[in-house]
Write a protein that holds these residues in place. Structure first.
Motif, short mmCIF file in Angstrom:
data_model
loop_
_atom_site.label_atom_id
_atom_site.label_comp_id
_atom_site.label_asym_id
_atom_site.label_seq_id
_atom_site.Cartn_x
_atom_site.Cartn_y
_atom_site.Cartn_z
N ILE A 207 17.56 10.36 51.23
CA ILE A 207 16.10 10.32 51.28
C ILE A 207 15.52 11.54 50.58
O ILE A 207 14.37 11.52 50.13
N ASP A 208 16.32 12.59 50.43
CA ASP A 208 15.84 13.83 49.80
C ASP A 208 15.28 13.56 48.40
O ASP A 208 14.27 14.14 47.99
N SER A 209 15.96 12.70 47.64
CA SER A 209 15.51 12.42 46.26
C SER A 209 14.15 11.74 46.26
O SER A 209 13.30 12.00 45.41
N LEU A 210 13.94 10.85 47.22
CA LEU A 210 12.65 10.15 47.34
C LEU A 210 11.56 11.14 47.75
O LEU A 210 10.43 11.08 47.27
N GLU A 211 11.91 12.05 48.63
CA GLU A 211 10.97 13.09 49.08
C GLU A 211 10.56 13.98 47.91
O GLU A 211 9.37 14.33 47.77
N THR A 212 11.51 14.33 47.07
CA THR A 212 11.22 15.16 45.89
C THR A 212 10.24 14.46 44.96
O THR A 212 9.28 15.08 44.46
N THR A 213 10.47 13.17 44.71
CA THR A 213 9.57 12.40 43.85
C THR A 213 8.17 12.34 44.45
O THR A 213 7.16 12.50 43.76
N TYR A 214 8.11 12.11 45.76
CA TYR A 214 6.83 12.02 46.47
C TYR A 214 6.03 13.32 46.30
O TYR A 214 4.83 13.29 45.98
N ARG A 215 6.68 14.45 46.48
CA ARG A 215 5.99 15.74 46.37
C ARG A 215 5.55 16.01 44.93
O ARG A 215 4.49 16.61 44.70
N SER A 216 6.35 15.60 43.97
CA SER A 216 5.98 15.77 42.56
C SER A 216 4.73 14.97 42.23
O SER A 216 3.82 15.46 41.53
#
Length: 393
Positions: free
Chosen positions: A317-326
């Motif tokens: 889920i970390d990768s999805l979280e990173t995209t969300y914050r970007s």
């Protein structure tokens, strides 16, 4: 064998003595088992008409008594074990076989973050009600933790100490008289959801294309779908195209991506064949959700077993979280918090559309309608007030 009055006494090595009582016509055996407070010797007696029966009884008692003494020594030494060591062993031997991997990881987090730092260096037999009250619960309150966090720490400590008490590691459960704080003293944290303006900005940035007409964010549309379905991030990560039914207008939600720690304490990611609170549910699609799903399908032309969310390796889920914050940064959305903001945004949209609370609860996959109401009570009350204000009686 010596005659003592009417007794014939026989001393048995490492056991005790046996004598014959003429008055009772019985063999009597006795073992020294300690002393009374006044210094008098305390003995245990055994009676039978047969000398060998008496000796057998003495030997059985002596063996059991010796085992109990060894057991007491083990229990006493176990009580001297560090809280950190005993609690971690309890998690491995008791909790791990009872909980789902994700639940076990969450409880392990509670232990490592909110229990061990405060009482981990104490010995099990040193713990008192005052230590647990002052060193754990009160400190967590003063440091601003939520009621939920403090309650989880209290429950975990109580369960572990109750287990230790039944194992005779400790003589009592010091948690019995600990005062758990009242929920009323905690300020409810406000739910973060996007405003209509923020929603529009998020969608614009999530669907941006580069000079080659390729989407800048591989999972941008997937995140928009997350906002228009109210799924948990782990549920979206586990969603495959075979779970999408555009003809009948629903998603089949029956898996969840979870993060857990293996026996070597290494972080792992895996699919769990159920969701957080249910084994299975259908999420019916809004027009917006269906439109973006169709668009994503036509863009990718995926196979049935392909995932909606694209990841390079592990399904974290970390990768999805990173995209969300970007995306939020590019859209200039301040304090976006985590991915759960998208779920809250979906709930707020349904509430403002005056969808029945039971339908909202079932769609979100909450354990109860009461939980849904309590989570979004301020939003619900605001909409009630608006509705009443518009009524002309």
């Amino acid at each position: 064998m010596a005659n003592v009055g009417n007794k014939k006494t026989r001393h048995i090595k490492n056991l005790g003595s046996v004598y014959y009582d003429n008055n009772r016509a019985k063999w009597i055996g006795q073992i020294t088992i300690g002393k009374y407070n006044n210094g008098r010797v305390k003995v245990k007696r055994f009676v039978s008409s047969n000398q060998n029966d008496v000796i057998d009884k003495m030997r059985k008692y002596n063996k059991t008594h010796a085992n109990n003494m060894i057991l007491d020594e083990i229990k006493n030494s176990s009580g001297d074990i560090l809280v950190s060591e005993y609690f971690h062993n309890y998690m491995l031997t008791v909790k791990k076989i009872r909980l789902k991997r994700a639940s076990y990881t969450r409880e392990l987090g509670t232990l490592n973050n909110h229990v061990i730092p405060y009482i981990g260096e104490y010995r099990m037999n040193e713990l008192t009600t005052e230590i647990i009250q002052n060193e754990v619960l009160n400190k967590l309150i003063y440091r601003g933790y939520s009621f939920s966090t403090i309650h989880k720490a209290y429950v975990l400590i109580n369960q572990c100490l109750k287990y230790a008490y039944h194992q005779h590691i400790i003589s009592n459960n010091p948690c019995d008289f600990v005062a758990e704080p009242s929920k009323k003293i905690f300020t409810r944290k406000s739910i973060r959801f996007f405003t209509d303006e923020e929603t529009a900005k998020f969608i614009d940035c999530a669907t941006l294309k580069d000079s080659n007409n390729q989407y800048k964010y591989a999972n941008g549309i997937a995140l928009v779908i997350l906002m228009y379905t109210g799924l948990r991030a782990g549920e979206l990560m586990a969603l495959q195209w075979q779970d999408v039914n555009l003809k009948s207008n629903y998603l089949n939600i029956h898996k969840n991506v979870v993060t857990y720690y293996d026996d070597n304490n290494e972080r792992k990611v895996a699919n769990q064949e159920d969701t957080k609170t249910q084994t299975h549910r259908f999420v019916y699609l809004t027009k917006s959700a269906k439109s973006y799903l169709k668009h994503l399908y036509l863009t990718r032309k995926p196979r049935l077993n392909d995932y909606l969310v694209i990841t390079a390796s592990k399904r974290s889920i970390d990768s999805l979280e990173t995209t969300y914050r970007s995306i939020c940064k590019r859209a200039n959305i301040l304090n976006p918090q985590g991915l759960h903001t998208l779920r809250h945004t979906y709930a707020s949209l349904l509430i403002r559309k005056k969808v029945d609370i039971k339908i909202i609860s079932e769609t979100l996959g909450h354990a109860s309608v009461a939980f849904t109401y309590n989570t979004y009570v301020h939003l619900i009350e605001e909409e009630k007030a608006k509705t009443i204000k518009e009524i002309d009686i």
